[in-house]
Design a protein around this motif. Structure first.
Motif, PDB file in Angstrom:
ATOM      1  N   LEU A  46      44.515  37.830  29.476  1.00 24.63           N
ATOM      2  CA  LEU A  46      44.314  39.248  29.752  1.00 24.63           C
ATOM      3  C   LEU A  46      43.042  39.396  30.569  1.00 24.63           C
ATOM      4  CD1 LEU A  46      45.035  40.916  26.281  1.00 24.63           C
ATOM      5  CD2 LEU A  46      46.433  41.144  28.340  1.00 24.63           C
ATOM      6  N   GLY A  47      42.916  40.536  31.239  1.00 28.44           N
ATOM      7  CA  GLY A  47      41.711  40.792  32.009  1.00 28.44           C
ATOM      8  C   GLY A  47      41.224  42.202  31.822  1.00 28.44           C
ATOM      9  N   PHE A  48      39.914  42.376  32.016  1.00 28.31           N
ATOM     10  CA  PHE A  48      39.281  43.682  31.940  1.00 28.31           C
ATOM     11  C   PHE A  48      38.534  43.943  33.236  1.00 28.31           C
ATOM     12  CE2 PHE A  48      39.678  45.320  27.768  1.00 28.31           C
ATOM     13  CZ  PHE A  48      39.603  44.276  26.859  1.00 28.31           C
ATOM     14  N   SER A  49      38.402  45.205  33.556  1.00 30.89           N
ATOM     15  CA  SER A  49      37.492  45.623  34.600  1.00 30.89           C
ATOM     16  C   SER A  49      36.647  46.758  34.067  1.00 30.89           C
ATOM     17  CB  SER A  49      38.261  46.085  35.838  1.00 30.89           C
ATOM     18  OG  SER A  49      37.368  46.444  36.862  1.00 30.89           O
ATOM     19  N   CYS A  50      35.412  46.833  34.494  1.00 26.64           N
ATOM     20  CA  CYS A  50      34.501  47.897  34.085  1.00 26.64           C
ATOM     21  C   CYS A  50      33.894  48.476  35.355  1.00 26.64           C
ATOM     22  CB  CYS A  50      33.424  47.326  33.168  1.00 26.64           C
ATOM     23  SG  CYS A  50      32.188  48.515  32.602  1.00 26.64           S
ATOM     24  N   ALA A  51      34.215  49.720  35.649  1.00 26.86           N
ATOM     25  CA  ALA A  51      33.736  50.378  36.861  1.00 26.86           C
ATOM     26  C   ALA A  51      32.554  51.275  36.529  1.00 26.86           C
ATOM     27  CB  ALA A  51      34.855  51.186  37.497  1.00 26.86           C
ATOM     28  N   ALA A  52      31.514  51.152  37.305  1.00 19.98           N
ATOM     29  CA  ALA A  52      30.310  51.938  37.074  1.00 19.98           C
ATOM     30  C   ALA A  52      30.198  53.051  38.105  1.00 19.98           C
ATOM     31  CB  ALA A  52      29.081  51.044  37.146  1.00 19.98           C
ATOM     32  N   SER A  53      29.809  54.217  37.640  1.00 14.14           N
ATOM     33  CA  SER A  53      29.545  55.336  38.540  1.00 14.14           C
ATOM     34  C   SER A  53      28.185  55.921  38.194  1.00 14.14           C
ATOM     35  CB  SER A  53      30.628  56.395  38.420  1.00 14.14           C
ATOM     36  OG  SER A  53      30.681  56.901  37.103  1.00 14.14           O
ATOM     37  N   ARG A  54      27.561  56.552  39.145  1.00 13.59           N
ATOM     38  CA  ARG A  54      26.204  57.072  39.008  1.00 13.59           C
ATOM     39  C   ARG A  54      25.238  55.904  38.813  1.00 13.59           C
ATOM     40  NH1 ARG A  54      26.893  62.479  35.188  1.00 13.59           N
ATOM     41  NH2 ARG A  54      28.608  63.384  36.332  1.00 13.59           N
ATOM     42  N   GLY A  55      24.021  56.121  39.004  1.00  9.72           N
ATOM     43  CA  GLY A  55      23.037  55.052  38.872  1.00  9.72           C
ATOM     44  C   GLY A  55      23.198  54.003  39.965  1.00  9.72           C
ATOM     45  N   THR A  56      22.393  52.967  39.898  1.00  3.98           N
ATOM     46  CA  THR A  56      22.434  51.865  40.847  1.00  3.98           C
ATOM     47  C   THR A  56      22.875  50.625  40.094  1.00  3.98           C
ATOM     48  OG1 THR A  56      20.636  52.854  42.121  1.00  3.98           O
ATOM     49  CG2 THR A  56      21.130  50.543  42.545  1.00  3.98           C
ATOM     50  N   PHE A  57      24.126  50.234  40.308  1.00  5.07           N
ATOM     51  CA  PHE A  57      24.762  49.188  39.511  1.00  5.07           C
ATOM     52  C   PHE A  57      23.963  47.896  39.502  1.00  5.07           C
ATOM     53  CE2 PHE A  57      28.160  47.301  37.293  1.00  5.07           C
ATOM     54  CZ  PHE A  57      28.472  46.070  37.864  1.00  5.07           C
ATOM     55  N   ARG A  58      23.434  47.500  40.638  1.00  6.56           N
ATOM     56  CA  ARG A  58      22.762  46.204  40.724  1.00  6.56           C
ATOM     57  C   ARG A  58      21.444  46.173  39.935  1.00  6.56           C
ATOM     58  NH1 ARG A  58      21.995  48.675  45.658  1.00  6.56           N
ATOM     59  NH2 ARG A  58      19.823  49.048  46.267  1.00  6.56           N
ATOM     60  N   ASN A  59      21.007  47.320  39.457  1.00  6.71           N
ATOM     61  CA  ASN A  59      19.790  47.369  38.650  1.00  6.71           C
ATOM     62  C   ASN A  59      20.037  47.041  37.182  1.00  6.71           C
ATOM     63  OD1 ASN A  59      18.338  48.091  40.901  1.00  6.71           O
ATOM     64  ND2 ASN A  59      18.172  50.251  40.348  1.00  6.71           N
ATOM     65  N   TYR A  60      21.303  46.853  36.809  1.00  5.31           N
ATOM     66  CA  TYR A  60      21.637  46.645  35.408  1.00  5.31           C
ATOM     67  C   TYR A  60      22.165  45.237  35.153  1.00  5.31           C
ATOM     68  CZ  TYR A  60      21.491  51.732  35.108  1.00  5.31           C
ATOM     69  OH  TYR A  60      21.098  53.040  35.158  1.00  5.31           O
ATOM     70  N   ARG A  61      21.673  44.612  34.089  1.00  3.01           N
ATOM     71  CA  ARG A  61      22.371  43.468  33.520  1.00  3.01           C
ATOM     72  C   ARG A  61      23.638  44.031  32.885  1.00  3.01           C
ATOM     73  NH1 ARG A  61      21.980  38.631  31.109  1.00  3.01           N
ATOM     74  NH2 ARG A  61      19.816  38.291  31.761  1.00  3.01           N
ATOM     75  N   MET A  62      24.726  43.292  32.995  1.00  2.00           N
ATOM     76  CA  MET A  62      25.997  43.746  32.423  1.00  2.00           C
ATOM     77  C   MET A  62      26.465  42.777  31.351  1.00  2.00           C
ATOM     78  SD  MET A  62      26.526  46.552  34.000  1.00  2.00           S
ATOM     79  CE  MET A  62      28.196  46.929  33.458  1.00  2.00           C
ATOM     80  N   GLY A  63      27.228  43.300  30.404  1.00  2.00           N
ATOM     81  CA  GLY A  63      27.706  42.441  29.330  1.00  2.00           C
ATOM     82  C   GLY A  63      28.998  42.960  28.737  1.00  2.00           C
ATOM     83  N   TRP A  64      29.619  42.106  27.927  1.00  2.00           N
ATOM     84  CA  TRP A  64      30.806  42.466  27.155  1.00  2.00           C
ATOM     85  C   TRP A  64      30.546  42.141  25.686  1.00  2.00           C
ATOM     86  CZ3 TRP A  64      34.960  45.042  29.028  1.00  2.00           C
ATOM     87  CH2 TRP A  64      35.113  45.081  30.417  1.00  2.00           C
TER      88      TRP A  64
END
Length: 124
Positions: free
Chosen positions: A18-36
């Motif tokens: 299976l796969g997931f996607s997480c789309a970000a809006s607002r803010g500056t995405f590259r400024n965030y560490r991301m996790g699951w």
């Protein structure tokens, strides 16, 4: 502040994918560490995987190493989690998270924003 919207997940048999996607809006995405993270019924939210801001460094919990792959596309403001060779113990609600912290990214309290959560059910 960033808003996160998850898509994907669902039902699979053991050994499937299976796969997931997480789309970000607002803010500056590259400024965030991301996790699951994931949370099974009656259990606390547990770390699954994290990726640094540039996308060139990842960490996984031991139980998913070699089976799950986290990735991000800073141009498209998206994060993904590919899950292969699924096991029944992977059954849980999965959450993507965004962190402004420069810590390890393996603890839920380090994350500032969360997606809505998506169910994954793996049958044996």
């Amino acid at each position: 502040q960033v808003q996160l919207l998850e898509s994907g997940g669902g039902l699979a048999q053991a050994g499937g994918s299976l796969g997931f996607s997480c789309a970000a809006s607002r803010g500056t995405f590259r400024n965030y560490r991301m996790g699951w993270f994931r949370q099974a019924p009656g259990k606390v939210r547990e770390f699954v995987a994290t990726i640094n801001r540039s996308g060139d460094w990842t960490t996984y919990t031991d139980s998913v190493k070699g089976r799950f792959t986290i990735a991000r596309d800073n141009a498209k403001n998206t994060e993904s989690l590919q899950m292969d060779n699924l096991e029944p113990d992977d059954t849980a609600i999965y959450f993507c998270g965004a962190s402004t912290s420069y810590a390890s990214g393996s603890r839920a309290r380090q994350y500032d924003y969360w997606g809505q959560g998506t169910q994954v059910t793996v049958s044996s």
